[in-house]
Enzyme design. Structure first.
Site, mmCIF file in Angstrom:
data_model
loop_
_atom_site.group_PDB
_atom_site.id
_atom_site.type_symbol
_atom_site.label_atom_id
_atom_site.label_comp_id
_atom_site.label_asym_id
_atom_site.label_seq_id
_atom_site.Cartn_x
_atom_site.Cartn_y
_atom_site.Cartn_z
ATOM 1 N N GLU A 1 -1.426 -5.521 8.767
ATOM 2 C CA GLU A 1 -0.652 -4.963 9.866
ATOM 3 C C GLU A 1 -1.331 -5.248 11.199
ATOM 4 O OE1 GLU A 1 0.176 -0.835 9.280
ATOM 5 O OE2 GLU A 1 1.016 -1.121 7.280
ATOM 6 N N ASP B 1 0.820 -1.205 0.000
ATOM 7 C CA ASP B 1 0.000 0.000 0.000
ATOM 8 C C ASP B 1 0.862 1.267 0.000
ATOM 9 O OD1 ASP B 1 0.910 -0.146 2.610
ATOM 10 O OD2 ASP B 1 -1.069 -0.175 3.541
ATOM 11 N N SER B 2 2.180 1.076 0.035
ATOM 12 C CA SER B 2 3.106 2.185 -0.178
ATOM 13 C C SER B 2 2.948 2.772 -1.578
ATOM 14 C CB SER B 2 4.554 1.717 0.014
ATOM 15 O OG SER B 2 4.812 0.543 -0.736
ATOM 16 N N LYS C 1 -1.241 -9.480 3.043
ATOM 17 C CA LYS C 1 -0.495 -9.021 4.213
ATOM 18 C C LYS C 1 -1.337 -8.013 4.967
ATOM 19 C CE LYS C 1 3.111 -6.091 4.007
ATOM 20 N NZ LYS C 1 2.704 -5.006 4.962
ATOM 21 N N ASP D 1 -0.984 -6.187 -0.082
ATOM 22 C CA ASP D 1 -1.355 -5.539 1.180
ATOM 23 C C ASP D 1 -2.860 -5.330 1.265
ATOM 24 O OD1 ASP D 1 0.807 -5.146 2.848
ATOM 25 O OD2 ASP D 1 1.379 -3.229 1.965
ATOM 26 N N GLU E 1 9.306 -4.163 10.736
ATOM 27 C CA GLU E 1 9.740 -2.903 10.130
ATOM 28 C C GLU E 1 10.162 -1.884 11.180
ATOM 29 O OE1 GLU E 1 8.135 0.694 7.176
ATOM 30 O OE2 GLU E 1 6.901 -1.084 7.510
#
Length: 289
Positions: free
Chosen positions: A138, A67-68, A136, A106, A205
């Site tokens: 978070e 999602d970056s 993925k 993501d 991270e």
């Protein structure tokens, strides 16, 4: 990597693409770590487009549609505004451009936190509409139940602990995590909770190195570092960062090229040629069919 190439005539660009081969599976990635040791580190880079995937695929075990892309592709201030629709579109492009690497997509902010059922609906859409291999998400212990719920329903999950960009408003910035004993303990317990829930791998991270090493040793699945420690079971970077596409990158990034300057200089040369009409003879004599 297959040495047999075929010409992709499906698009006007007709990029040479490798003959289809067996894609790396999620169980194979998980099995890289045996009794706490990963002899062959996991190579992972971000990819957002089909062409980028074509160029990276032969060299990576995992391609992350992160999602970056919000910041890298769309110029957004953070990843928070990224939508599920965007992740689907870019995820499908990366799958089309790859043959070897497993593709991880993501789950964007707001697509999985409300409930296990919401997470399943979002993750199922990602798998069905992109063809990706896993998702993925978070979060640590708070998301462990959701991770187990997804895995029990056939959706492989990669976890993400430490600096979690979707929680930047709570964290107060992108500073390294794990400096206090309390925070270090939480990162470690979060990783264990995700591993116990069945995550096949965990991204750690932006944490201080001793904590990254401790997490790597504490869980049975591969731990992939970014701004953490070279002693993790693998590494991931944002591809545009390591290629030098931006003037500023995080301090932990090793910049392997300076493509930003190369592109700018090439565009300047092109502009000069256009303005002076300095094109090659064959271009000037081209006759339309």
């Amino acid at each position: 990597m297959s040495t047999t190439f075929q010409l992709d005539t499906a698009t006007s660009r007709a990029h040479p693409t490798p003959a289809p081969m067996k894609r790396l599976t999620i169980p194979a990635v998980r099995q890289r770590k045996i009794e706490g040791v990963t002899a062959q580190p996991v190579v992972m880079l971000t990819a957002y487009t089909a062409r980028q995937a074509q160029l990276l695929d032969a060299h990576c075990d995992l391609l992350l549609v992160g999602d970056s892309l919000g910041q890298v592709i769309y110029g957004l201030p953070s990843s928070i505004p990224v939508t599920l629709d965007l992740m689907v579109a870019h995820g499908a492009a990366v799958v089309r451009g790859s043959y070897h690497a497993a593709v991880i997509v993501d789950m964007p902010f707001g697509s999985y936190e409300a409930s296990k059922e919401q997470a399943f609906t979002s993750a199922a859409r990602l798998l069905k509409e992109t063809g990706c291999d896993a998702v993925k998400l978070e979060g640590g212990a708070a998301m462990a139940e959701t991770v187990a719920f997804l895995i029990a329903r056939g959706i492989p999950v990669m976890g993400h602990v430490g600096l979690t960009p979707q929680a930047v408003n709570v964290l107060g910035g992108y500073n390294a995590r794990g400096r206090s004993a309390e925070e270090a303990d939480k990162i470690l317990s979060d990783a264990r909770a995700l591993a116990d829930a069945g995550a096949f791998a965990i991204v750690v991270e932006g944490v201080v190195e001793p904590i990254a090493v401790a997490v790597t040793r504490a869980v049975p699945c591969p731990v992939i570092g970014i701004g953490a420690s070279a002693q993790c079971d693998g590494q991931v970077l944002v591809t545009e960062d390591m290629l030098g596409m931006f003037e500023r990158v995080p301090r932990f990034v090793k910049v392997y090229a300076n493509l930003g300057d190369t592109i700018a200089q090439t565009a300047a040369q092109y502009a000069a040629d256009v303005r002076t009409r300095a094109f090659p003879e064959q271009a000037q004599t081209y006759q339309p069919k």
